[in-house]
Design a protein around this motif. Structure first.
Motif, PDB file in Angstrom:
ATOM      1  N   TYR A  38       0.886  -1.203  -0.045  1.00  0.00           N
ATOM      2  CA  TYR A  38       0.007   0.051  -0.274  1.00  0.00           C
ATOM      3  C   TYR A  38       0.788   1.254  -0.066  1.00  0.00           C
ATOM      4  O   TYR A  38       0.601   2.360  -0.670  1.00  0.00           O
ATOM      5  CB  TYR A  38      -1.026   0.086   1.219  1.00  0.00           C
ATOM      6  CG  TYR A  38      -2.085  -1.172   1.233  1.00  0.00           C
ATOM      7  CD1 TYR A  38      -2.688  -1.387   0.364  1.00  0.00           C
ATOM      8  CD2 TYR A  38      -1.741  -2.100   2.120  1.00  0.00           C
ATOM      9  CE1 TYR A  38      -3.768  -2.290   0.241  1.00  0.00           C
ATOM     10  CE2 TYR A  38      -2.784  -3.092   2.279  1.00  0.00           C
ATOM     11  CZ  TYR A  38      -3.613  -3.072   1.325  1.00  0.00           C
ATOM     12  OH  TYR A  38      -4.547  -4.219   1.403  1.00  0.00           O
ATOM     13  N   SER A  39       1.987   1.342   0.874  1.00  0.00           N
ATOM     14  CA  SER A  39       2.714   2.374   0.815  1.00  0.00           C
ATOM     15  C   SER A  39       3.623   2.744  -0.493  1.00  0.00           C
ATOM     16  O   SER A  39       3.454   3.727  -0.744  1.00  0.00           O
ATOM     17  CB  SER A  39       3.987   1.977   1.914  1.00  0.00           C
ATOM     18  OG  SER A  39       3.271   1.834   3.077  1.00  0.00           O
ATOM     19  N   LEU A  40       3.910   1.561  -1.017  1.00  0.00           N
ATOM     20  CA  LEU A  40       4.313   1.756  -2.417  1.00  0.00           C
ATOM     21  C   LEU A  40       3.604   2.177  -3.287  1.00  0.00           C
ATOM     22  O   LEU A  40       3.919   2.996  -4.089  1.00  0.00           O
ATOM     23  CB  LEU A  40       5.276   0.355  -2.981  1.00  0.00           C
ATOM     24  CG  LEU A  40       6.088   0.293  -4.166  1.00  0.00           C
ATOM     25  CD1 LEU A  40       7.159   1.402  -3.689  1.00  0.00           C
ATOM     26  CD2 LEU A  40       6.898  -0.890  -4.197  1.00  0.00           C
ATOM     27  N   GLU A  62      -7.625   6.638   1.734  1.00  0.00           N
ATOM     28  CA  GLU A  62      -7.884   5.609   2.630  1.00  0.00           C
ATOM     29  C   GLU A  62      -8.674   4.116   2.317  1.00  0.00           C
ATOM     30  O   GLU A  62      -8.560   3.186   2.763  1.00  0.00           O
ATOM     31  CB  GLU A  62      -8.769   6.375   3.888  1.00  0.00           C
ATOM     32  CG  GLU A  62      -8.143   7.369   4.575  1.00  0.00           C
ATOM     33  CD  GLU A  62      -8.442   8.565   4.191  1.00  0.00           C
ATOM     34  OE1 GLU A  62      -8.991   8.761   2.971  1.00  0.00           O
ATOM     35  OE2 GLU A  62      -7.972   9.460   4.657  1.00  0.00           O
ATOM     36  N   SER A  63      -9.738   4.560   1.347  1.00  0.00           N
ATOM     37  CA  SER A  63     -10.515   3.303   0.996  1.00  0.00           C
ATOM     38  C   SER A  63      -9.830   2.339   0.246  1.00  0.00           C
ATOM     39  O   SER A  63     -10.352   1.261   0.161  1.00  0.00           O
ATOM     40  CB  SER A  63     -11.682   3.898   0.353  1.00  0.00           C
ATOM     41  OG  SER A  63     -11.532   4.807  -0.389  1.00  0.00           O
ATOM     42  N   PHE A  95     -16.271  16.928  -2.585  1.00  0.00           N
ATOM     43  CA  PHE A  95     -16.137  16.301  -3.790  1.00  0.00           C
ATOM     44  C   PHE A  95     -15.801  14.814  -3.502  1.00  0.00           C
ATOM     45  O   PHE A  95     -14.982  14.732  -2.698  1.00  0.00           O
ATOM     46  CB  PHE A  95     -15.372  16.854  -4.635  1.00  0.00           C
ATOM     47  CG  PHE A  95     -15.861  18.231  -4.933  1.00  0.00           C
ATOM     48  CD1 PHE A  95     -17.249  18.495  -5.245  1.00  0.00           C
ATOM     49  CD2 PHE A  95     -14.926  19.448  -5.130  1.00  0.00           C
ATOM     50  CE1 PHE A  95     -17.628  19.637  -5.748  1.00  0.00           C
ATOM     51  CE2 PHE A  95     -15.283  20.682  -5.579  1.00  0.00           C
ATOM     52  CZ  PHE A  95     -16.741  20.711  -5.661  1.00  0.00           C
ATOM     53  N   PRO A  96     -16.329  13.795  -4.164  1.00  0.00           N
ATOM     54  CA  PRO A  96     -15.731  12.402  -4.003  1.00  0.00           C
ATOM     55  C   PRO A  96     -14.057  12.508  -4.764  1.00  0.00           C
ATOM     56  O   PRO A  96     -13.920  13.205  -5.551  1.00  0.00           O
ATOM     57  CB  PRO A  96     -16.530  11.397  -4.762  1.00  0.00           C
ATOM     58  CG  PRO A  96     -17.175  12.506  -5.711  1.00  0.00           C
ATOM     59  CD  PRO A  96     -17.258  13.833  -5.050  1.00  0.00           C
ATOM     60  N   ARG A  97     -13.376  11.333  -4.239  1.00  0.00           N
ATOM     61  CA  ARG A  97     -12.070  11.155  -4.677  1.00  0.00           C
ATOM     62  C   ARG A  97     -12.232  10.898  -6.321  1.00  0.00           C
ATOM     63  O   ARG A  97     -12.984  10.197  -6.782  1.00  0.00           O
ATOM     64  CB  ARG A  97     -11.226  10.288  -4.029  1.00  0.00           C
ATOM     65  CG  ARG A  97      -9.761  10.152  -4.426  1.00  0.00           C
ATOM     66  CD  ARG A  97      -9.273   8.933  -3.664  1.00  0.00           C
ATOM     67  NE  ARG A  97      -9.409   9.192  -2.066  1.00  0.00           N
ATOM     68  CZ  ARG A  97     -10.101   8.280  -1.221  1.00  0.00           C
ATOM     69  NH1 ARG A  97     -10.510   7.274  -1.875  1.00  0.00           N
ATOM     70  NH2 ARG A  97     -10.107   8.715  -0.177  1.00  0.00           N
TER      71      ARG A  97
END
Lengths: 153, 324
Positions: free
Chosen positions: B138-140, B218-219, B289-291
């Motif tokens: 996830y970080s990458l 986040e999601s 606003f949504p992402r």
């Protein structure tokens, strides 16, 4: 091509609409009720499905409609009901373990006499499991005494 | 010798004040962000700690300070600890050329905006290092997105600022503010509305804020590049994110909204009012606003902001050449 560009520019307008909606919410009053200082109105609680209670008898409001047929005990998936039959049809003990109850309503639907209903108790608190074993006959009696003269439903 | 010593002392004092500003800004922004989020969702936000929840940020920072600094296995620990520091340190430098008030500019630099844009690029490096060294998928992914996004959004941002630089003939923020008048129609936003719009959009993309918060979505990515960070490492990322927001708001205020100049009385308060209004706007759009999807994000940049920025720059150059 031109239509695609125009659609994108029209999209900007929808952004403004979104901003205006959240902007209106930003300045309109809050909906939250700060519980210990404020409480919810009883009207709103009327739709709340809390722990079970026994309904009042049709002729005698102080008596239960329960006929001790054990249909609710069989229907209950959590085995949280204990009904002990008394001398006549009426039960002598009616114990409801709320700690096991999942509020599914199967007992309410199963009851042929219409003796069970969901109460509107929001503020039920207990510090041990034993306290959550509720004696519904005593509860019915307490309610009847509290609301004297009793109404006929 | 005396002169250089004086400048050295000036820089030290300025950096100390800027650290104070950064921390104060983080406290204010944590409160404002949560309060605005609550009000938009029609709930009260922080309420219980202190009057109207004003001490919530203090509690949060205490929690972060007292938290265990957890080092996951298989991380590259030099880079892992370097990344938050690298995110934090350049920001100190970025505030130096910003004219806060008529006489209060931490350091007069002729090419102030070049310094800001050059060192703002280091922030991306810290995101990349954080994502890479965490040894976490996830970080990458977050780090990769951060690099692609920030590098892309720097270009329209520079184009928008360059139009103003061409128009005012200076790269010094204090001079650019000095050329603008007291009233809104004398500010650069009246002459460069398109550049202001481009800057406003790319500012959100540059600071990785919603709806362009792909690096820490986040999601999708739990927390993106700072998934593995806890305690002060996370706090430093947090602090530098808010400081970056404040910086781009100050640059926006100086370039387009007349900086410390305003109706009635010029002064430091106008800079802060304008900067915090822009911050409020950033928070507002975050909760509206949504992402966007990643291809949409890059399409907005390469298909819209970049051509518009080039067009605006070209128009400005022609007008400056033939009219001034």
């Amino acid at each position: 091509m031109l239509k695609a560009i125009w659609d994108n520019i029209k999209g900007l307008y929808s952004l403004l609409v979104g901003l205006s909606i959240t902007g209106r919410y930003l300045v309109s009053p809050r909906k939250t009720i700060h519980y210990p200082r404020q409480v919810v109105d009883d009207e709103i609680l009327a739709s709340f499905r809390g722990p079970l209670e026994l309904t009042r008898g049709r002729k005698e409001p102080g008596q239960t409609r329960c006929i001790s047929c054990q249909m609710c005990v069989r229907a209950c998936p959590g085995h949280c009901l204990t009904v002990i039959k008394g001398d006549a049809k009426a039960p002598s003990r009616w114990i409801y373990d709320f700690s096991l109850c999942c509020l599914c309503g199967a007992c309410v639907e199963a009851c042929p006499a219409g003796a069970l209903a969901f109460s509107h108790k929001v503020y039920l608190v207990a510090t041990s499991r034993e306290e959550l074993k509720l004696d519904l006959l005593a509860d019915l009696k307490a309610r009847t005494e509290k609301e004297a003269p009793p109404k006929n439903e | 010798m005396d002169l250089s010593l004086a400048i050295f002392v000036q820089i030290i004092v300025a950096v100390l004040l800027i650290i104070g500003l950064m921390v104060g800004n983080a406290v204010v922004m944590v409160y404002m962000e949560r309060k605005v989020a609550g009000f938009i969702q029609r709930r009260p936000g922080p309420y219980e700690v202190g009057p109207w929840g004003t001490l919530q940020a203090v509690c949060d920072s205490m929690k972060l300070l007292a938290k265990q600094v957890f080092l996951p296995g298989n991380v590259d620990f030099i880079l892992y600890y370097l990344a938050p520091i690298l995110a934090f340190l350049p920001v100190l430098l970025l505030f130096l050329p910003v004219p806060f008030g008529p006489i209060l500019t931490p350091l007069h630099i002729n090419e102030g905006i070049v310094l800001i844009l050059a060192f703002a690029g280091l922030g991306v490096l810290s995101n990349l290092l954080a994502g890479w060294s965490s040894n976490n998928k996830y970080s990458l992914l977050g780090a990769g997105r951060a690099v692609a996004q920030t590098v892309a959004y720097e270009i329209p941002m520079i184009l928008a600022l360059l139009a103003v630089v061409l128009q005012s003939g200076s790269m010094d923020l204090a001079k650019i503010v000095g050329q603008q008048g007291q009233y809104p129609w004398q500010w650069n936003i009246a002459l460069q509305p398109l550049a202001f719009f481009i800057y406003l959009v790319s500012l959100v993309g540059e600071t990785n804020r919603a709806p362009f918060d792909l690096p820490e979505a986040e999601s999708e990515l739990t927390a993106g590049f700072h998934t593995e960070y806890s305690g002060m490492g996370f706090a430093l990322f947090f602090l530098s994110e808010y400081a970056n927001m404040l910086l781009v708001s100050f640059v926006c205020a100086s370039f387009f909204l007349g900086g410390y100049k305003g109706p009635f009385l010029d002064g430091i308060w106008w800079t802060f009012i304008k900067a915090y209004l822009i911050m409020f706007f950033i928070v507002w759009i975050r909760w509206t606003f949504p992402r966007v999807r990643f291809d949409q994000l890059l399409n907005i940049n390469w298909k819209w902001l970049l051509p518009l920025g080039l067009l605006n720059l070209w128009l400005t150059a022609v007008l400056v050449k033939f009219l001034v």
